[in-house]
Design a protein around this motif. Structure first.
Motif, PDB file in Angstrom:
ATOM      1  N   ALA A   1       0.817  -1.215   0.000  1.00 40.26           N
ATOM      2  CA  ALA A   1       0.000   0.000   0.000  1.00 40.26           C
ATOM      3  C   ALA A   1       0.850   1.265   0.000  1.00 40.26           C
ATOM      4  N   ALA A   2       2.045   1.180   0.533  1.00 43.12           N
ATOM      5  CA  ALA A   2       2.893   2.363   0.670  1.00 43.12           C
ATOM      6  C   ALA A   2       3.157   3.007  -0.694  1.00 43.12           C
ATOM      7  N   GLY A   3       3.059   4.334  -0.738  1.00 41.65           N
ATOM      8  CA  GLY A   3       3.358   5.074  -1.955  1.00 41.65           C
ATOM      9  C   GLY A   3       2.253   5.071  -2.982  1.00 41.65           C
ATOM     10  N   LYS A   4       1.054   4.664  -2.580  1.00 47.43           N
ATOM     11  CA  LYS A   4      -0.060   4.588  -3.527  1.00 47.43           C
ATOM     12  C   LYS A   4      -1.249   5.369  -2.973  1.00 47.43           C
ATOM     13  N   ARG A   5      -1.708   6.332  -3.737  1.00 45.76           N
ATOM     14  CA  ARG A   5      -2.916   7.067  -3.376  1.00 45.76           C
ATOM     15  C   ARG A   5      -4.115   6.553  -4.160  1.00 45.76           C
ATOM     16  N   TRP A   6      -3.874   6.084  -5.363  1.00 42.35           N
ATOM     17  CA  TRP A   6      -4.908   5.505  -6.219  1.00 42.35           C
ATOM     18  C   TRP A   6      -4.258   4.444  -7.094  1.00 42.35           C
ATOM     19  N   LEU A   7      -5.064   3.534  -7.611  1.00 45.55           N
ATOM     20  CA  LEU A   7      -4.541   2.545  -8.549  1.00 45.55           C
ATOM     21  C   LEU A   7      -5.659   2.065  -9.462  1.00 45.55           C
ATOM     22  N   ARG A   8      -5.253   1.585 -10.629  1.00 49.26           N
ATOM     23  CA  ARG A   8      -6.191   1.065 -11.621  1.00 49.26           C
ATOM     24  C   ARG A   8      -5.583  -0.155 -12.300  1.00 49.26           C
ATOM     25  N   PHE A   9      -6.409  -0.887 -13.043  1.00 46.55           N
ATOM     26  CA  PHE A   9      -5.988  -2.126 -13.688  1.00 46.55           C
ATOM     27  C   PHE A   9      -6.294  -2.041 -15.178  1.00 46.55           C
ATOM     28  N   ALA A  10      -5.430  -2.656 -15.999  1.00 45.61           N
ATOM     29  CA  ALA A  10      -5.657  -2.700 -17.444  1.00 45.61           C
ATOM     30  C   ALA A  10      -5.118  -4.011 -17.995  1.00 45.61           C
ATOM     31  N   ALA A  11      -5.674  -4.431 -19.128  1.00 45.39           N
ATOM     32  CA  ALA A  11      -5.224  -5.643 -19.816  1.00 45.39           C
ATOM     33  C   ALA A  11      -5.146  -5.360 -21.305  1.00 45.39           C
ATOM     34  N   TRP A  12      -4.110  -5.923 -21.961  1.00 42.54           N
ATOM     35  CA  TRP A  12      -3.883  -5.675 -23.381  1.00 42.54           C
ATOM     36  C   TRP A  12      -3.570  -6.993 -24.079  1.00 42.54           C
ATOM     37  N   ASP A  13      -4.099  -7.156 -25.303  1.00 48.93           N
ATOM     38  CA  ASP A  13      -3.902  -8.423 -26.001  1.00 48.93           C
ATOM     39  C   ASP A  13      -2.854  -8.298 -27.108  1.00 48.93           C
ATOM     40  N   SER A  14      -2.611  -9.409 -27.798  1.00 45.17           N
ATOM     41  CA  SER A  14      -1.550  -9.469 -28.799  1.00 45.17           C
ATOM     42  C   SER A  14      -1.862  -8.650 -30.041  1.00 45.17           C
ATOM     43  N   ALA A  15      -3.123  -8.253 -30.215  1.00 42.24           N
ATOM     44  CA  ALA A  15      -3.511  -7.440 -31.364  1.00 42.24           C
ATOM     45  C   ALA A  15      -3.607  -5.957 -31.021  1.00 42.24           C
ATOM     46  N   GLY A  16      -3.243  -5.597 -29.797  1.00 43.94           N
ATOM     47  CA  GLY A  16      -3.267  -4.198 -29.395  1.00 43.94           C
ATOM     48  C   GLY A  16      -4.566  -3.735 -28.785  1.00 43.94           C
ATOM     49  N   ASN A  17      -5.535  -4.634 -28.617  1.00 39.03           N
ATOM     50  CA  ASN A  17      -6.800  -4.274 -27.990  1.00 39.03           C
ATOM     51  C   ASN A  17      -6.647  -4.247 -26.474  1.00 39.03           C
ATOM     52  N   GLY A  18      -7.521  -3.499 -25.808  1.00 38.24           N
ATOM     53  CA  GLY A  18      -7.363  -3.397 -24.367  1.00 38.24           C
ATOM     54  C   GLY A  18      -8.645  -3.099 -23.628  1.00 38.24           C
ATOM     55  N   ALA A  19      -8.556  -3.200 -22.307  1.00 41.78           N
ATOM     56  CA  ALA A  19      -9.642  -2.830 -21.400  1.00 41.78           C
ATOM     57  C   ALA A  19      -9.011  -2.272 -20.137  1.00 41.78           C
ATOM     58  N   PHE A  20      -9.691  -1.316 -19.508  1.00 44.65           N
ATOM     59  CA  PHE A  20      -9.137  -0.730 -18.290  1.00 44.65           C
ATOM     60  C   PHE A  20     -10.253  -0.316 -17.342  1.00 44.65           C
ATOM     61  N   THR A  21      -9.928  -0.334 -16.061  1.00 46.38           N
ATOM     62  CA  THR A  21     -10.868   0.093 -15.033  1.00 46.38           C
ATOM     63  C   THR A  21     -10.643   1.567 -14.714  1.00 46.38           C
ATOM     64  N   GLN A  22     -11.558   2.114 -13.951  1.00 49.20           N
ATOM     65  CA  GLN A  22     -11.346   3.420 -13.338  1.00 49.20           C
ATOM     66  C   GLN A  22     -10.570   3.211 -12.036  1.00 49.20           C
ATOM     67  N   PRO A  23      -9.947   4.248 -11.498  1.00 45.07           N
ATOM     68  CA  PRO A  23      -9.125   4.059 -10.297  1.00 45.07           C
ATOM     69  C   PRO A  23      -9.943   3.699  -9.057  1.00 45.07           C
ATOM     70  N   VAL A  24      -9.275   3.016  -8.140  1.00 44.18           N
ATOM     71  CA  VAL A  24      -9.712   2.857  -6.755  1.00 44.18           C
ATOM     72  C   VAL A  24      -8.819   3.758  -5.917  1.00 44.18           C
ATOM     73  N   TYR A  25      -9.376   4.366  -4.868  1.00 47.76           N
ATOM     74  CA  TYR A  25      -8.650   5.376  -4.098  1.00 47.76           C
ATOM     75  C   TYR A  25      -8.342   4.856  -2.700  1.00 47.76           C
ATOM     76  N   LEU A  26      -7.068   4.900  -2.332  1.00 45.49           N
ATOM     77  CA  LEU A  26      -6.615   4.404  -1.035  1.00 45.49           C
ATOM     78  C   LEU A  26      -6.616   5.544  -0.029  1.00 45.49           C
ATOM     79  N   ARG A  27      -7.240   5.314   1.103  1.00 41.87           N
ATOM     80  CA  ARG A  27      -7.313   6.310   2.162  1.00 41.87           C
ATOM     81  C   ARG A  27      -6.767   5.713   3.449  1.00 41.87           C
ATOM     82  N   SER A  28      -5.922   6.455   4.137  1.00 45.52           N
ATOM     83  CA  SER A  28      -5.329   5.960   5.380  1.00 45.52           C
ATOM     84  C   SER A  28      -6.393   5.858   6.461  1.00 45.52           C
ATOM     85  N   ASN A  29      -6.362   4.732   7.190  1.00 52.40           N
ATOM     86  CA  ASN A  29      -7.331   4.583   8.279  1.00 52.40           C
ATOM     87  C   ASN A  29      -6.669   4.850   9.624  1.00 52.40           C
TER      88      ASN A  29
END
Length: 310
Positions: A282-310
């Motif tokens: 978790a250290a050094g991360k305020r937000w993060l997102r995920f993406a995937a890419w295929d061999s033909a250059g196509n892709g998909a991605f999520t919107q970010p999730v936001y990390l908040r200190s508790n």
């Protein structure tokens, strides 16, 4: 009364007429006035407004046929109309064409920092085949920069349709936004779509990769997750794809810089599915997102999730 109101009414009626319980046409618009650069607006239901105000005409007036009509004459009044109507706005084709230097030039503006400003749009333009990801520099750099400005912003898929003929093949060339939404709203009030977009509860794909499920410590895209800096993060993504995968990645920012973890996925063959479970610090991360890419250059991605200190 401006002819625009009649044109708007015709537009809304056409969308309603050609929508049904399984297919909904949304009347978006790219007005490009006052706020800076090019931008799209999506009201949650039909709203009538003009792109300026004649001398002596009020900002808001009641019309016997169209009801409440807005006549904004500057950026502040456009922003007020957006808030009153609960509309969504985003920067179209950021950092190119009519949006060159945007949204950077308005990042301090109140209306950009308002959560009615969704973020920016994804479209692979210009196409640079030397990049590993579609719109790698322009689109994703904009998304990551916006979130490193300490704002919660998203990237919505868009296309330019221009004039089309019945024989044109559209589906295979369009970016698609998949929303967690059920059932489909009615043609007269699609506010639930605006709500889901505003929450960031959607992913974008060129169509060949689907993100069936995504969560970071149980939180979906657009959500906050409370976590201590010394805790571990568990990112889970269920993918389904057509062409062989090339790689998946986790991208994050700390409010100043962007980093990523790239995981090769060339062992994933065509027409497959897989659950990716990725542990992270978790250290050094305020937000993060995920993406995937295929061999033909196509892709998909999520919107970010936001990390908040508790």
């Amino acid at each position: 009364m401006p002819v625009r109101l009649k044109e708007q009414d015709t537009y809304y009626e056409a969308c309603r007429r050609f929508s049904d319980r399984n297919f909904l046409i949304l009347p978006g618009e790219e007005p490009n006035v006052y706020l800076g650069g090019h931008w799209n607006i999506l009201f949650p239901k039909p709203v009538y407004w003009t792109h300026g105000r004649e001398a002596g005409r009020p900002f808001v007036e009641e019309h016997p046929q169209y009801g409440t009509v807005y006549h904004p004459g500057n950026a502040q009044e456009v922003a007020e109309m957006i808030r009153r109507t609960n509309a969504l706005v985003w920067q179209t084709h950021p950092r190119t064409k009519g949006s060159t230097f945007y949204p950077d030039k308005i990042k301090a503006a109140d209306y950009f920092q308002d959560d009615h400003w969704l973020g920016a749009a994804f479209k692979a333009m210009p196409v640079d085949l030397s990049q590993q990801r579609l719109c790698e520099v322009r689109c994703f750099a904009t998304l990551d920069d916006m979130n490193n400005w300490w704002q919660k912003k998203f990237l919505i898929g868009e296309v330019d349709t221009y004039k089309k003929w019945p024989s044109d093949d559209l589906y295979g060339h369009f970016n698609v936004n998949y929303l967690k939404l059920d059932p489909l709203p009615a043609a007269g009030d699609w506010g639930e779509i605006n709500r889901v977009l505003r929450a960031g509860d959607f992913f974008v794909t060129t169509g060949e990769i689907l993100i069936r499920h995504f969560a970071v410590n149980g939180a979906s895209s657009g959500q906050n997750v409370s976590i201590a800096p010394e805790q571990r993060i568990n990112l889970v993504a269920d993918l389904e794809w057509t062409f062989p995968l090339e790689f998946v990645e986790v991208v994050w920012g700390n409010g100043e810089r962007t980093d990523r973890l790239v995981l090769p996925a060339t062992e994933m063959k065509a027409f497959g599915s897989h659950r990716f479970s990725i542990p992270l610090e978790a250290a050094g991360k305020r937000w993060l997102r995920f993406a995937a890419w295929d061999s033909a250059g196509n892709g998909a991605f999520t919107q970010p999730v936001y990390l908040r200190s508790n």
